[in-house]
Design a protein around this motif. Structure first.
Motif, PDB file in Angstrom:
ATOM      1  N   ARG A 108       0.833  -1.214   0.000  1.00 42.99           N
ATOM      2  CA  ARG A 108       0.000   0.000   0.000  1.00 42.99           C
ATOM      3  C   ARG A 108       0.863   1.258   0.000  1.00 42.99           C
ATOM      4  NH1 ARG A 108      -3.938   0.355   4.786  1.00 42.99           N
ATOM      5  NH2 ARG A 108      -4.447   2.323   3.780  1.00 42.99           N
ATOM      6  N   VAL A 109       1.903   1.266   0.848  1.00 40.08           N
ATOM      7  CA  VAL A 109       2.787   2.433   0.936  1.00 40.08           C
ATOM      8  C   VAL A 109       3.513   2.650  -0.389  1.00 40.08           C
ATOM      9  CG1 VAL A 109       4.917   3.305   2.001  1.00 40.08           C
ATOM     10  CG2 VAL A 109       3.094   2.377   3.440  1.00 40.08           C
ATOM     11  N   VAL A 110       4.072   1.589  -0.954  1.00 42.11           N
ATOM     12  CA  VAL A 110       4.817   1.707  -2.208  1.00 42.11           C
ATOM     13  C   VAL A 110       3.892   2.165  -3.330  1.00 42.11           C
ATOM     14  CG1 VAL A 110       6.134   0.428  -3.951  1.00 42.11           C
ATOM     15  CG2 VAL A 110       6.570   0.036  -1.519  1.00 42.11           C
ATOM     16  N   SER A 111       2.718   1.571  -3.414  1.00 39.04           N
ATOM     17  CA  SER A 111       1.763   1.951  -4.456  1.00 39.04           C
ATOM     18  C   SER A 111       1.354   3.414  -4.328  1.00 39.04           C
ATOM     19  CB  SER A 111       0.538   1.039  -4.377  1.00 39.04           C
ATOM     20  OG  SER A 111      -0.376   1.366  -5.384  1.00 39.04           O
ATOM     21  N   ALA A 112       1.024   3.839  -3.116  1.00 36.60           N
ATOM     22  CA  ALA A 112       0.621   5.233  -2.903  1.00 36.60           C
ATOM     23  C   ALA A 112       1.771   6.189  -3.203  1.00 36.60           C
ATOM     24  CB  ALA A 112       0.127   5.431  -1.475  1.00 36.60           C
ATOM     25  N   ALA A 113       2.969   5.835  -2.776  1.00 32.80           N
ATOM     26  CA  ALA A 113       4.129   6.717  -2.974  1.00 32.80           C
ATOM     27  C   ALA A 113       4.417   6.941  -4.446  1.00 32.80           C
ATOM     28  CB  ALA A 113       5.358   6.132  -2.274  1.00 32.80           C
ATOM     29  N   PHE A 114       4.259   5.892  -5.267  1.00 30.36           N
ATOM     30  CA  PHE A 114       4.555   6.015  -6.689  1.00 30.36           C
ATOM     31  C   PHE A 114       3.328   6.396  -7.527  1.00 30.36           C
ATOM     32  CE2 PHE A 114       8.333   3.518  -5.542  1.00 30.36           C
ATOM     33  CZ  PHE A 114       9.303   4.288  -6.163  1.00 30.36           C
ATOM     34  N   SER A 115       2.152   6.483  -6.910  1.00 26.47           N
ATOM     35  CA  SER A 115       0.953   6.806  -7.688  1.00 26.47           C
ATOM     36  C   SER A 115       0.991   8.232  -8.226  1.00 26.47           C
ATOM     37  CB  SER A 115      -0.304   6.594  -6.846  1.00 26.47           C
ATOM     38  OG  SER A 115      -0.364   7.552  -5.811  1.00 26.47           O
ATOM     39  N   GLN A 116       1.702   9.091  -7.533  1.00 27.02           N
ATOM     40  CA  GLN A 116       1.881  10.478  -7.977  1.00 27.02           C
ATOM     41  C   GLN A 116       3.379  10.756  -7.940  1.00 27.02           C
ATOM     42  OE1 GLN A 116      -0.655  13.135  -5.736  1.00 27.02           O
ATOM     43  NE2 GLN A 116      -2.226  11.568  -5.594  1.00 27.02           N
ATOM     44  N   ARG A 117       4.067  10.206  -8.894  1.00 27.31           N
ATOM     45  CA  ARG A 117       5.527  10.113  -8.900  1.00 27.31           C
ATOM     46  C   ARG A 117       6.263  11.419  -8.595  1.00 27.31           C
ATOM     47  NH1 ARG A 117       8.920   6.095 -10.548  1.00 27.31           N
ATOM     48  NH2 ARG A 117      10.977   6.773 -11.119  1.00 27.31           N
ATOM     49  N   ARG A 118       5.812  12.531  -9.105  1.00 24.73           N
ATOM     50  CA  ARG A 118       6.547  13.780  -8.909  1.00 24.73           C
ATOM     51  C   ARG A 118       6.156  14.505  -7.618  1.00 24.73           C
ATOM     52  NH1 ARG A 118      10.861  13.475 -10.046  1.00 24.73           N
ATOM     53  NH2 ARG A 118      11.096  15.697  -9.864  1.00 24.73           N
ATOM     54  N   LYS A 119       5.219  13.949  -6.877  1.00 24.75           N
ATOM     55  CA  LYS A 119       4.807  14.559  -5.612  1.00 24.75           C
ATOM     56  C   LYS A 119       5.749  14.125  -4.494  1.00 24.75           C
ATOM     57  CE  LYS A 119       0.495  16.039  -6.783  1.00 24.75           C
ATOM     58  NZ  LYS A 119      -0.044  17.318  -6.598  1.00 24.75           N
ATOM     59  N   THR A 120       5.843  14.955  -3.480  1.00 21.85           N
ATOM     60  CA  THR A 120       6.621  14.571  -2.306  1.00 21.85           C
ATOM     61  C   THR A 120       5.823  13.548  -1.500  1.00 21.85           C
ATOM     62  OG1 THR A 120       5.681  16.323  -0.935  1.00 21.85           O
ATOM     63  CG2 THR A 120       7.714  16.855  -2.182  1.00 21.85           C
ATOM     64  N   LEU A 121       6.507  12.850  -0.615  1.00 22.96           N
ATOM     65  CA  LEU A 121       5.829  11.870   0.234  1.00 22.96           C
ATOM     66  C   LEU A 121       4.756  12.530   1.084  1.00 22.96           C
ATOM     67  CD1 LEU A 121       8.952   9.839   1.356  1.00 22.96           C
ATOM     68  CD2 LEU A 121       7.242   9.162  -0.332  1.00 22.96           C
ATOM     69  N   ARG A 125      10.908  12.391  -2.550  1.00 23.21           N
ATOM     70  CA  ARG A 125      10.018  11.764  -3.523  1.00 23.21           C
ATOM     71  C   ARG A 125      10.248  10.252  -3.482  1.00 23.21           C
ATOM     72  NH1 ARG A 125      10.904  16.798  -5.539  1.00 23.21           N
ATOM     73  NH2 ARG A 125       9.082  17.816  -6.449  1.00 23.21           N
ATOM     74  N   ALA A 126       9.258   9.500  -3.903  1.00 20.46           N
ATOM     75  CA  ALA A 126       9.320   8.040  -3.813  1.00 20.46           C
ATOM     76  C   ALA A 126      10.571   7.461  -4.462  1.00 20.46           C
ATOM     77  CB  ALA A 126       8.068   7.433  -4.450  1.00 20.46           C
ATOM     78  N   GLU A 127      10.972   7.994  -5.596  1.00 23.06           N
ATOM     79  CA  GLU A 127      12.117   7.410  -6.313  1.00 23.06           C
ATOM     80  C   GLU A 127      13.447   7.608  -5.593  1.00 23.06           C
ATOM     81  OE1 GLU A 127      11.291  11.404  -8.401  1.00 23.06           O
ATOM     82  OE2 GLU A 127      10.093   9.718  -7.727  1.00 23.06           O
ATOM     83  N   GLN A 128      13.440   8.366  -4.504  1.00 21.33           N
ATOM     84  CA  GLN A 128      14.662   8.591  -3.737  1.00 21.33           C
ATOM     85  C   GLN A 128      14.813   7.618  -2.564  1.00 21.33           C
ATOM     86  OE1 GLN A 128      13.323  12.738  -3.272  1.00 21.33           O
ATOM     87  NE2 GLN A 128      15.373  13.337  -3.946  1.00 21.33           N
TER      88      GLN A 128
END
Length: 164
Positions: free
Chosen positions: A104-117, A140-143
């Motif tokens: 759930r956390v991973v999905s939510a974090a990457f659902s709006q990729r350019r948004k901050t956590l 951001r999630a990718e970090q």
């Protein structure tokens, strides 16, 4: 053992299904589009790193083996291919608490990729909870590394347990 040459449109759902069955799989070898293999093996901080990277690396050792040029096929496709080995891990490399909360956390974090956590996880965790997990809500999630996603998952699991 699972071996295959997967077409692009079924790769992600099939990989997620196979990873769920990883207790029964010794290893998997696939020929995929090179960009998919790059995403599977990506490290935090790069543009290839995403939900597929995190969820696969949480359950499998990912080893890109070799590239296959388009000229190896007739007709010549417009994409490059790579062969990858996925070896299911006996235990995830990090303690995420609940695997479902981790997903759930991973999905939510990457659902709006350019948004901050702070923004992408708003429905799950407050900025204070994110900070308490040792993660900067401004990231951001990718970090994030696997261990940082696991810390967020444990925070979510802890919060859910406290609520019951």
């Amino acid at each position: 053992r699972v071996v295959g040459n997967m077409s692009y449109n079924i790769t992600t759902p099939l990989l997620f299904h196979l990873i769920e069955q990883s207790d029964y799989i010794q290893d998997m070898h696939f020929m995929l589009q090179k960009e998919v293999v790059d995403r599977l093996a990506a490290a935090p901080g790069g543009s290839d790193y995403g939900r597929l990277s995190v969820m696969t690396q949480f359950r499998c050792e990912v080893t890109p083996l070799f590239d296959v040029s388009p000229e190896s096929f007739r007709p010549v496709p417009a994409v490059h291919s790579s062969v990858v080995r996925l070896e299911p891990l006996a235990e995830p490399p990090v303690d995420a608490g609940s695997e479902s909360e981790f997903a759930r956390v991973v999905s939510a974090a990457f659902s709006q990729r350019r948004k901050t956590l702070r923004n992408s996880l708003r429905a799950l965790l407050t900025p204070a909870q994110i900070e308490a997990a040792g993660v900067d809500p401004g990231e951001r999630a990718e970090q994030l590394s696997l261990s940082q996603f696991a810390a967020l998952s444990r925070a979510l699991s802890y919060d859910a347990q406290r609520a019951t």
